[in-house]
Design an enzyme around this catalytic site. Structure first.
Site, PDB file in Angstrom:
ATOM      1  N   LYS A 198     -31.149  25.730 -71.938  1.00  0.00           N
ATOM      2  CA  LYS A 198     -32.099  25.594 -72.173  1.00  0.00           C
ATOM      3  C   LYS A 198     -32.724  25.370 -73.708  1.00  0.00           C
ATOM      4  CE  LYS A 198     -34.856  27.264 -68.805  1.00  0.00           C
ATOM      5  NZ  LYS A 198     -35.290  25.997 -68.028  1.00  0.00           N
ATOM      6  N   VAL A 227     -21.774  31.082 -65.935  1.00  0.00           N
ATOM      7  CA  VAL A 227     -23.225  30.348 -65.864  1.00  0.00           C
ATOM      8  C   VAL A 227     -23.807  30.471 -66.215  1.00  0.00           C
ATOM      9  CG1 VAL A 227     -25.066  30.740 -63.546  1.00  0.00           C
ATOM     10  CG2 VAL A 227     -21.865  30.157 -63.074  1.00  0.00           C
ATOM     11  N   ALA A 251     -24.276  29.189 -69.856  1.00  0.00           N
ATOM     12  CA  ALA A 251     -24.491  27.269 -69.142  1.00  0.00           C
ATOM     13  C   ALA A 251     -25.977  27.743 -69.610  1.00  0.00           C
ATOM     14  CB  ALA A 251     -23.918  26.522 -67.928  1.00  0.00           C
ATOM     15  N   TYR A 252     -26.445  28.302 -68.581  1.00  0.00           N
ATOM     16  CA  TYR A 252     -28.017  28.617 -68.300  1.00  0.00           C
ATOM     17  C   TYR A 252     -28.678  28.206 -69.785  1.00  0.00           C
ATOM     18  CZ  TYR A 252     -33.108  30.176 -67.842  1.00  0.00           C
ATOM     19  OH  TYR A 252     -34.096  30.358 -67.550  1.00  0.00           O
ATOM     20  N   MET A 253     -28.619  29.260 -70.718  1.00  0.00           N
ATOM     21  CA  MET A 253     -29.218  29.077 -72.016  1.00  0.00           C
ATOM     22  C   MET A 253     -28.588  28.322 -72.734  1.00  0.00           C
ATOM     23  SD  MET A 253     -30.322  32.229 -72.259  1.00  0.00           S
ATOM     24  CE  MET A 253     -31.568  32.130 -73.262  1.00  0.00           C
TER      25      MET A 253
END
Length: 218
Positions: free
Chosen positions: A135, A127, A130-132
């Site tokens: 961004k 997760v 995926a977040y980074m």
């Protein structure tokens, strides 16, 4: 100024809305859940219901009409899975940029994350990776556009009261920063045309926000 803020119910957005309203600006808060409208109206914001995940850029153009700037402060939030990091943190930012271009709104300030340029490389947690990556892709998309964009990459966010003092630079090193100070930096950057096409990391520090922004662009 009329500023449209995506992620209008988020904590950074609420701080920014309060600051804008206090000086007489029109803070338009985009919210997915209309139940939050009264809360934001009490802050002085103008709530508008719009879902970044299901709406289209054409739907958003009318909301952006006449705006001086847009701010992307939305995020899927804690507890969301990898898929929503992509649909909100990446696709939502791209949707807002598409709509800004169509509406003729050149100024776009985005809240990213420190070290976003690395994406998800080397991050084991699915997760967080995926977040980074979301961004990074959102930042890369924005930086490739003919807009007056500013990318702000804060360190670890806290709910501590803001101090009004930060470290703001192209590279700061790791650190924490109160959400209230992030909002203050966003406001200062909106006020400073010289921050267009600038990417900066943000953590707590010893420099007054106004001085930090001025030093960044001069």
């Amino acid at each position: 100024m009329r500023i449209v803020i995506a992620g209008g119910h988020g904590k950074i957005a609420q701080h920014l809305e309060r600051l804008l309203a206090a000086r007489g600006d029109d803070a338009v808060a985009l919210i997915r859940n209309p139940d939050h409208a009264d809360e934001l109206a009490r802050l002085g914001a103008t709530p508008v219901t719009f879902d970044l995940e299901s709406g289209t850029s054409e739907d958003l153009v009318g909301i952006l009409a006449g705006a001086d700037a847009v701010v992307f402060a939305a995020g899927a939030g804690a507890g969301s899975g990898a898929a929503r990091k992509r649909t909100v943190d990446r696709d939502g930012a791209i949707l807002l940029a598409d709509a800004a271009e169509k509406a003729g709104v050149r100024r776009y300030v985005i809240v990213s994350a420190i070290n976003a340029e690395r994406g998800g490389a080397g991050i084991e947690d699915e997760v967080m990776a995926a977040y980074m990556e979301a961004k990074k892709e959102a930042d890369d998309d924005l930086a490739a556009r003919d807009l007056d964009w500013t990318i702000v990459r804060p360190g670890a966010l806290t709910d501590a009261p803001g101090t009004g003092r930060v470290r703001l630079a192209h590279k700061t090193g790791s650190g924490e920063v109160p959400r209230e100070d992030v909002a203050r930096v966003l406001l200062a950057m909106l006020d400073e045309p010289g921050t267009a096409r600038v990417t900066a990391e943000l953590v707590s520090g010893d420099t007054a926000i106004g001085d930090a922004v001025a030093a960044l662009v001069h």
